[in-house]
Design a protein around this motif. Sequence first.
Motif, mmCIF file in Angstrom:
data_model
loop_
_atom_site.group_PDB
_atom_site.id
_atom_site.type_symbol
_atom_site.label_atom_id
_atom_site.label_comp_id
_atom_site.label_asym_id
_atom_site.label_seq_id
_atom_site.Cartn_x
_atom_site.Cartn_y
_atom_site.Cartn_z
ATOM 1 N N ARG A 1 -0.584 12.304 4.541
ATOM 2 C CA ARG A 1 -0.830 11.073 5.285
ATOM 3 C C ARG A 1 0.477 10.448 5.780
ATOM 4 O O ARG A 1 1.409 10.268 5.002
ATOM 5 C CB ARG A 1 -1.551 10.068 4.390
ATOM 6 C CG ARG A 1 -2.809 10.624 3.738
ATOM 7 C CD ARG A 1 -3.312 9.722 2.626
ATOM 8 N NE ARG A 1 -2.282 9.466 1.616
ATOM 9 C CZ ARG A 1 -2.405 8.609 0.612
ATOM 10 N NH1 ARG A 1 -3.522 7.910 0.479
ATOM 11 N NH2 ARG A 1 -1.436 8.433 -0.254
ATOM 12 N N PRO A 2 0.534 10.093 7.071
ATOM 13 C CA PRO A 2 1.717 9.366 7.544
ATOM 14 C C PRO A 2 1.723 7.957 6.970
ATOM 15 O O PRO A 2 0.664 7.375 6.718
ATOM 16 C CB PRO A 2 1.531 9.346 9.069
ATOM 17 C CG PRO A 2 0.053 9.435 9.266
ATOM 18 C CD PRO A 2 -0.456 10.305 8.147
ATOM 19 N N GLN A 3 2.900 7.413 6.762
ATOM 20 C CA GLN A 3 2.985 6.036 6.283
ATOM 21 C C GLN A 3 2.645 5.037 7.383
ATOM 22 O O GLN A 3 2.167 3.940 7.112
ATOM 23 C CB GLN A 3 4.381 5.751 5.740
ATOM 24 C CG GLN A 3 4.630 6.327 4.358
ATOM 25 C CD GLN A 3 3.748 5.694 3.293
ATOM 26 O OE1 GLN A 3 3.585 4.483 3.246
ATOM 27 N NE2 GLN A 3 3.150 6.526 2.444
ATOM 28 N N ASN A 4 2.910 5.439 8.614
ATOM 29 C CA ASN A 4 2.587 4.587 9.756
ATOM 30 C C ASN A 4 2.061 5.466 10.869
ATOM 31 O O ASN A 4 2.631 6.514 11.166
ATOM 32 C CB ASN A 4 3.826 3.825 10.230
ATOM 33 C CG ASN A 4 3.544 2.952 11.441
ATOM 34 O OD1 ASN A 4 2.577 2.192 11.458
ATOM 35 N ND2 ASN A 4 4.374 3.053 12.461
ATOM 36 N N LEU A 5 0.969 5.052 11.484
ATOM 37 C CA LEU A 5 0.382 5.795 12.587
ATOM 38 C C LEU A 5 0.487 4.931 13.835
ATOM 39 O O LEU A 5 -0.323 4.028 14.048
ATOM 40 C CB LEU A 5 -1.083 6.137 12.289
ATOM 41 C CG LEU A 5 -1.789 7.083 13.269
ATOM 42 C CD1 LEU A 5 -1.049 8.411 13.368
ATOM 43 C CD2 LEU A 5 -3.228 7.311 12.835
ATOM 44 N N PRO A 6 1.522 5.148 14.658
ATOM 45 C CA PRO A 6 1.703 4.321 15.852
ATOM 46 C C PRO A 6 0.448 4.310 16.726
ATOM 47 O O PRO A 6 -0.238 5.321 16.862
ATOM 48 C CB PRO A 6 2.876 4.999 16.568
ATOM 49 C CG PRO A 6 3.644 5.669 15.470
ATOM 50 C CD PRO A 6 2.593 6.149 14.505
ATOM 51 N N GLY A 7 0.182 3.147 17.290
ATOM 52 C CA GLY A 7 -1.004 3.001 18.125
ATOM 53 C C GLY A 7 -2.214 2.494 17.378
ATOM 54 O O GLY A 7 -3.280 2.315 17.962
ATOM 55 N N THR A 8 -2.045 2.256 16.058
ATOM 56 C CA THR A 8 -3.163 1.734 15.267
ATOM 57 C C THR A 8 -2.760 0.400 14.655
ATOM 58 O O THR A 8 -1.578 0.104 14.465
ATOM 59 C CB THR A 8 -3.566 2.699 14.142
ATOM 60 O OG1 THR A 8 -2.467 2.850 13.220
ATOM 61 C CG2 THR A 8 -3.938 4.058 14.702
ATOM 62 N N TRP A 9 -3.750 -0.399 14.321
ATOM 63 C CA TRP A 9 -3.527 -1.661 13.623
ATOM 64 C C TRP A 9 -4.415 -1.694 12.392
ATOM 65 O O TRP A 9 -3.985 -1.377 11.297
ATOM 66 C CB TRP A 9 -3.779 -2.840 14.558
ATOM 67 C CG TRP A 9 -3.581 -4.166 13.880
ATOM 68 C CD1 TRP A 9 -4.523 -5.115 13.626
ATOM 69 C CD2 TRP A 9 -2.358 -4.688 13.339
ATOM 70 N NE1 TRP A 9 -3.975 -6.187 12.963
ATOM 71 C CE2 TRP A 9 -2.650 -5.964 12.771
ATOM 72 C CE3 TRP A 9 -1.055 -4.205 13.263
ATOM 73 C CZ2 TRP A 9 -1.673 -6.755 12.151
ATOM 74 C CZ3 TRP A 9 -0.086 -5.002 12.640
ATOM 75 C CH2 TRP A 9 -0.399 -6.252 12.106
ATOM 76 N N ASP A 10 -5.710 -2.035 12.577
ATOM 77 C CA ASP A 10 -6.610 -2.081 11.428
ATOM 78 C C ASP A 10 -7.413 -0.792 11.257
ATOM 79 O O ASP A 10 -8.197 -0.659 10.329
ATOM 80 C CB ASP A 10 -7.556 -3.279 11.526
ATOM 81 C CG ASP A 10 -8.356 -3.288 12.828
ATOM 82 O OD1 ASP A 10 -8.178 -2.362 13.646
ATOM 83 O OD2 ASP A 10 -9.147 -4.223 13.032
ATOM 84 N N GLN A 11 -7.216 0.174 12.176
ATOM 85 C CA GLN A 11 -7.934 1.446 12.042
ATOM 86 C C GLN A 11 -7.354 2.324 10.936
ATOM 87 O O GLN A 11 -8.018 3.248 10.453
ATOM 88 C CB GLN A 11 -7.883 2.242 13.362
ATOM 89 C CG GLN A 11 -8.294 1.463 14.589
ATOM 90 C CD GLN A 11 -7.073 0.954 15.360
ATOM 91 O OE1 GLN A 11 -6.180 0.352 14.781
ATOM 92 N NE2 GLN A 11 -7.053 1.198 16.654
ATOM 93 N N TYR A 12 -6.097 2.056 10.556
ATOM 94 C CA TYR A 12 -5.401 2.913 9.591
ATOM 95 C C TYR A 12 -4.546 2.016 8.689
ATOM 96 O O TYR A 12 -3.980 1.027 9.149
ATOM 97 C CB TYR A 12 -4.510 3.916 10.339
ATOM 98 C CG TYR A 12 -3.845 4.936 9.446
ATOM 99 C CD1 TYR A 12 -4.553 6.033 8.966
ATOM 100 C CD2 TYR A 12 -2.509 4.803 9.084
ATOM 101 C CE1 TYR A 12 -3.937 6.966 8.145
ATOM 102 C CE2 TYR A 12 -1.889 5.733 8.266
ATOM 103 C CZ TYR A 12 -2.615 6.815 7.795
ATOM 104 O OH TYR A 12 -2.010 7.745 6.978
#
Length: 722
Positions: free
Chosen positions: A670-681
């Motif tokens: 799992r990435p620690q941060n998924l750019p382009g997402t806010w509350d989806q991830y």
Amino acid sequence: MAAAYDDAEPPLTAGPELIRLAESHGVATSYSPAPGRTVEVPASAVVAVLAALGVDAGTPDAVRAALAERERELRERLLPPTLVRWAGAEPPAALAALPVGTRLLVRIEEAPREGLADSRASQDSQEEDEGQEWDGAAGLPLGVHRLTALAPDGRTGHAHLVVAPDRLPAPTGRSYGLLVQLYSLLSRRSWGMGDLGDLAELAGWAGRTGGAGFVQVNPLHAAVPGAPTDPSPYRPSSRRFPDPVHLRIEEIPEYGYVEDRERLHALLEKAARLRSAVLDKGALIDRDAVWELKREALELVLAVPLGPGRQAAYDAFRAAHGQALDDHATWYALAEVHGTDWHGWPDALRDPRSAATARARTALADRVAFHARLAWLTDGQLRAAQRAAREAGMPIGIVHDLAVGVHPQGADAWAQQDVFAAGTSVGAPPDAFNARGQDWGLPPWRPDRLAACGHAPYRDLLRALFRYAGALRIDHVMGLFRLWWVPQGRPPTEGTYVRYDAEAMLALLALEAGRAGAVVIGEDLGTVEPGVREKLQRRGVFGTSVLWFERDWEGDGHPLPPDRWRADCLATATTHDLPPTAARLTGDHVELRDRLGLLTRSAAEEHAEATADAAEWLALLGSLGLLDSPAAGPPGSDEEEEIRAVHRFLLRTPARLIGVWLPDGVGDRRPQNLPGTWDQYPNWRLPIADRQGRPVPLEELTASRRLRRLLEVLRGPGPTAR
């Protein structure tokens, strides 16, 4: 605003006066997102950005008046606000252009005590003294000196003269290190998220057992408190002061003298339940819940009087940080009363220098002292972590991360209103990865105001961070040269670049890093203006090279052979914004984006491209003999061996620093941060986990056979030299 400059106007293709005015203030009217392609900036964006710099360009008449004033100012001034002299180099060219007979006086900067005296305060205290005669050629000590020019015609000019070492410090030999988001590194002693005690433990283990040379962490800047708090470490309240949520409460000396042991024990039990929820039950890291417990515990701990030695150390810290610490602590005290968005405070309190704010600071003296002491305690544990790293044999130690900006509602934005550009935010223009551009919501520093004060806020920030950093990673290091400003209320596509005095920014970076003996790593990924990487390298700023991006983009597009990588860089397989290596090899990152509806093409197309990409890299690894036992199946068939091979490849490059994403050591997908997402991830809220997604505490992590086998690859004769 006149019709000639309204929002319906087509992109700027003419208007030489507006172009000249913009260029004189460092505002771009066009930019090149790719070689051979130029994009014109809408005139409305140029006008809006100029307005943020205090320049009225709303009508043709206003443009002409502002241009005449600007050209008169530049023509008549004797000196620019800031000058740079690199050690061993010729004097600045601006001195040669002075009228014949001009006298130069220089006031030498006093050496800062503990490397931390507020540069603005020291300048103000000596304003009466113009300094000693200088011939313009003789050498001067390193520092930021006050230069005065007295022309024969009666004109007087002042400048901040930065005398800096020619290059930044370089690492000794070659070393590898671990990259980790500290909050994700939970131990069985932490209170629901990783803390500075965990960081010291990891550094001690990695240095002694793994032969590592450094540990790089996410920004540990102070956050804007809230419900919920913004979890991103890249949108802090303050970059100068650290966040006390990272404190190991039990390691504060006064902890043992708390009188209400029953209440303290109850808090410890709650912390244990919070920790267990994450490590044993799969809950997300809840920063707000952690802080609520720690804040309550700190109220008890800070009620214990300091001993005379500790009191003297605390008093020295407050004196060294001066007004900046008072402002920081005052903002947090006022936020407890009026909320965390200072724009909504009573009018008089929005000004940090108002009489009302001074009265509030006095009335809230206990709370101001509480937050000032938290900053001191956190600084102390950060310095202890660095000592632990160096004592474990690490030549660098802890690498701290400097975020590109601050939250518009936070302490820095309130205290430094004079140097922030109102009505704009930092972002990025449209590119191949994001056709709409990006707005990061971070107010930019005004380059004119920075230059006028000798870049004091920037310099003070560097001094504070270098107190406890063996090296500093600068996020979006290209921002030292220019930043994409987005006017408020407009999309990122309607922004433009604003240029900074990169020579002065680099000189101050070299000066403060040199005084601290610290290495600097620039995050220079993505679109970089031509010549920037070369200028950074010239001054000793390391770059960042990520395996999956290192291809022969000017040739056949194939993976770049190891001997063609640059040496002055931190070479890694991945970062916090990218999929872990196991996910990249197995295609799990495509499945994740597909589940979240983030794909712009069919899942089949994305999978095919990802598989081909991984296979091409594995083919290169195999051809170089880096795979001990090449798998017969598709990429990811033997992910442990493939990940080790990836790092053997990094060892084949000339890169002097090699980074290992710590979750790669246990197979985290799992990435620690998924750019382009806010509350989806759940960005910034995941603990380190194994390949099944089971959280792995620090005690198990350091005992992991898989991690140890990976580090055995890296601790061989190639990466370390001590």
